[in-house]
Design a protein around this motif. Structure first.
Motif, PDB file in Angstrom:
ATOM      1  N   GLY A  56       0.795  -1.218   0.000  1.00  0.00           N
ATOM      2  CA  GLY A  56       0.000   0.000   0.000  1.00  0.00           C
ATOM      3  C   GLY A  56       0.827   1.267   0.000  1.00  0.00           C
ATOM      4  N   ALA A  57       2.148   1.117  -0.114  1.00  0.00           N
ATOM      5  CA  ALA A  57       3.025   2.291  -0.097  1.00  0.00           C
ATOM      6  C   ALA A  57       3.859   2.406  -1.366  1.00  0.00           C
ATOM      7  CB  ALA A  57       3.939   2.241   1.125  1.00  0.00           C
ATOM      8  N   THR A  58       4.468   1.302  -1.770  1.00  0.00           N
ATOM      9  CA  THR A  58       5.317   1.284  -2.961  1.00  0.00           C
ATOM     10  C   THR A  58       4.575   0.571  -4.086  1.00  0.00           C
ATOM     11  OG1 THR A  58       7.312   1.222  -1.601  1.00  0.00           O
ATOM     12  CG2 THR A  58       7.542   0.598  -3.914  1.00  0.00           C
ATOM     13  N   TYR A  59       4.317   1.298  -5.167  1.00  0.00           N
ATOM     14  CA  TYR A  59       3.545   0.760  -6.287  1.00  0.00           C
ATOM     15  C   TYR A  59       4.434   0.584  -7.519  1.00  0.00           C
ATOM     16  CZ  TYR A  59      -0.966   1.590  -3.970  1.00  0.00           C
ATOM     17  OH  TYR A  59      -2.032   1.557  -3.109  1.00  0.00           O
ATOM     18  N   SER A  60       4.069  -0.368  -8.353  1.00  0.00           N
ATOM     19  CA  SER A  60       4.721  -0.546  -9.650  1.00  0.00           C
ATOM     20  C   SER A  60       3.641  -0.551 -10.726  1.00  0.00           C
ATOM     21  CB  SER A  60       5.518  -1.849  -9.703  1.00  0.00           C
ATOM     22  OG  SER A  60       4.677  -2.962  -9.459  1.00  0.00           O
ATOM     23  N   SER A  61       3.995  -0.064 -11.917  1.00  0.00           N
ATOM     24  CA  SER A  61       3.030   0.047 -13.006  1.00  0.00           C
ATOM     25  C   SER A  61       2.792  -1.309 -13.656  1.00  0.00           C
ATOM     26  CB  SER A  61       3.543   1.033 -14.050  1.00  0.00           C
ATOM     27  OG  SER A  61       2.610   1.169 -15.106  1.00  0.00           O
ATOM     28  N   LEU A  62       1.524  -1.649 -13.883  1.00  0.00           N
ATOM     29  CA  LEU A  62       1.166  -2.892 -14.560  1.00  0.00           C
ATOM     30  C   LEU A  62       0.898  -2.674 -16.036  1.00  0.00           C
ATOM     31  CD1 LEU A  62      -1.274  -4.577 -12.009  1.00  0.00           C
ATOM     32  CD2 LEU A  62       1.086  -5.209 -12.507  1.00  0.00           C
ATOM     33  N   SER A  63       0.231  -1.564 -16.373  1.00  0.00           N
ATOM     34  CA  SER A  63      -0.113  -1.323 -17.768  1.00  0.00           C
ATOM     35  C   SER A  63      -0.574   0.110 -17.962  1.00  0.00           C
ATOM     36  CB  SER A  63      -1.225  -2.278 -18.229  1.00  0.00           C
ATOM     37  OG  SER A  63      -2.430  -1.989 -17.539  1.00  0.00           O
ATOM     38  N   VAL A  64      -0.434   0.587 -19.185  1.00  0.00           N
ATOM     39  CA  VAL A  64      -1.043   1.844 -19.626  1.00  0.00           C
ATOM     40  C   VAL A  64      -1.769   1.516 -20.926  1.00  0.00           C
ATOM     41  CG1 VAL A  64      -0.691   4.215 -20.362  1.00  0.00           C
ATOM     42  CG2 VAL A  64       0.780   3.238 -18.584  1.00  0.00           C
ATOM     43  N   ALA A  65      -3.086   1.639 -20.933  1.00  0.00           N
ATOM     44  CA  ALA A  65      -3.864   1.235 -22.098  1.00  0.00           C
ATOM     45  C   ALA A  65      -5.185   1.991 -22.111  1.00  0.00           C
ATOM     46  CB  ALA A  65      -4.120  -0.267 -22.081  1.00  0.00           C
ATOM     47  N   THR A  66      -5.829   1.997 -23.262  1.00  0.00           N
ATOM     48  CA  THR A  66      -7.117   2.676 -23.406  1.00  0.00           C
ATOM     49  C   THR A  66      -8.246   1.712 -23.065  1.00  0.00           C
ATOM     50  OG1 THR A  66      -7.135   2.124 -25.758  1.00  0.00           O
ATOM     51  CG2 THR A  66      -6.267   4.290 -25.146  1.00  0.00           C
TER      52      THR A  66
END
Length: 199
Positions: A56-66
């Protein structure tokens, strides 16, 4: 004096995107979950980024999509995860995040360890060995036996060893026609495999 033609140019300007709304778990399974959200007034085709965290503190990106949903298939059983989403406008400027979503993946029984073997050792002892369970959730192995009675009880284990161990040596055993042993994996979900194979 004369004057030449005026020159003109145009530059696209984008308003900021609204943050997504209603981020929720559309489906939760043992090793996957589908997270969805709403456009919140943004036009169709708005890019959204989904991020994941285990604390809940350190996040990582899973995807960027429409899209307005994503299925994450790389989760661990009986584990807490946090997800948050944000939108981007046409100039790739990010909005704020919607409220984070927290979820717990479902429980699943571990796969039994394999190839249980036994060898006699000096001093009336028996050495047991096995191949580890392929389930990453295993935290310990439980050794059961019949104590020479001919019937194995799974009410209480003879021994409990950590998942990093793949062998066990009994204490001194009394003479008996035969001893029977069974081995089961126990995981962080609090579940034990149902293996009833005896050696």
């Amino acid at each position: 004096t004369g004057s030449g033609p005026l020159s003109s140019s145009s530059t696209a300007v984008y308003t900021l995107a609204n943050p997504p709304s209603g981020t929720a778990a559309a489906a939760v399974y043992a090793t996957s979950a589908t997270v969805s959200w709403a456009l919140n007034g943004n036009p169709d085709g708005t890019s959204a980024e989904l991020q994941r965290s285990t604390d809940g503190a350190t996040y990582s990106s899973l995807s960027v999509a429409t899209t307005t949903s994503r299925t994450d298939t790389s989760l661990l059983v009986c584990t807490s995860y946090y997800f948050r989403a944000r939108n981007y406008n046409g100039a790739d400027v990010a909005s704020g995040f919607d409220s984070p979503l927290s979820l717990l993946t479902l429980a699943s029984s571990p796969t039994a360890p394999g190839s249980l073997s036994a060898a006699a050792a000096a001093g009336n002892r028996i050495v047991l060995g096995w191949d580890p369970s392929p389930s990453e959730s295993v935290v310990e192995y439980r050794v059961y036996w019949d104590a020479g009675t001919g019937s194995v009880s799974y009410a209480a284990p003879l021994a409990v060893v950590p998942s990093s161990v793949s062998a066990f040596t009994t204490g001194v055993l009394a003479s008996s026609a035969a001893y029977r042993f069974a081995l089961r994996a126990f995981n962080r979900c609090g579940l034990e495999d149902g293996n009833t194979s005896l050696l």
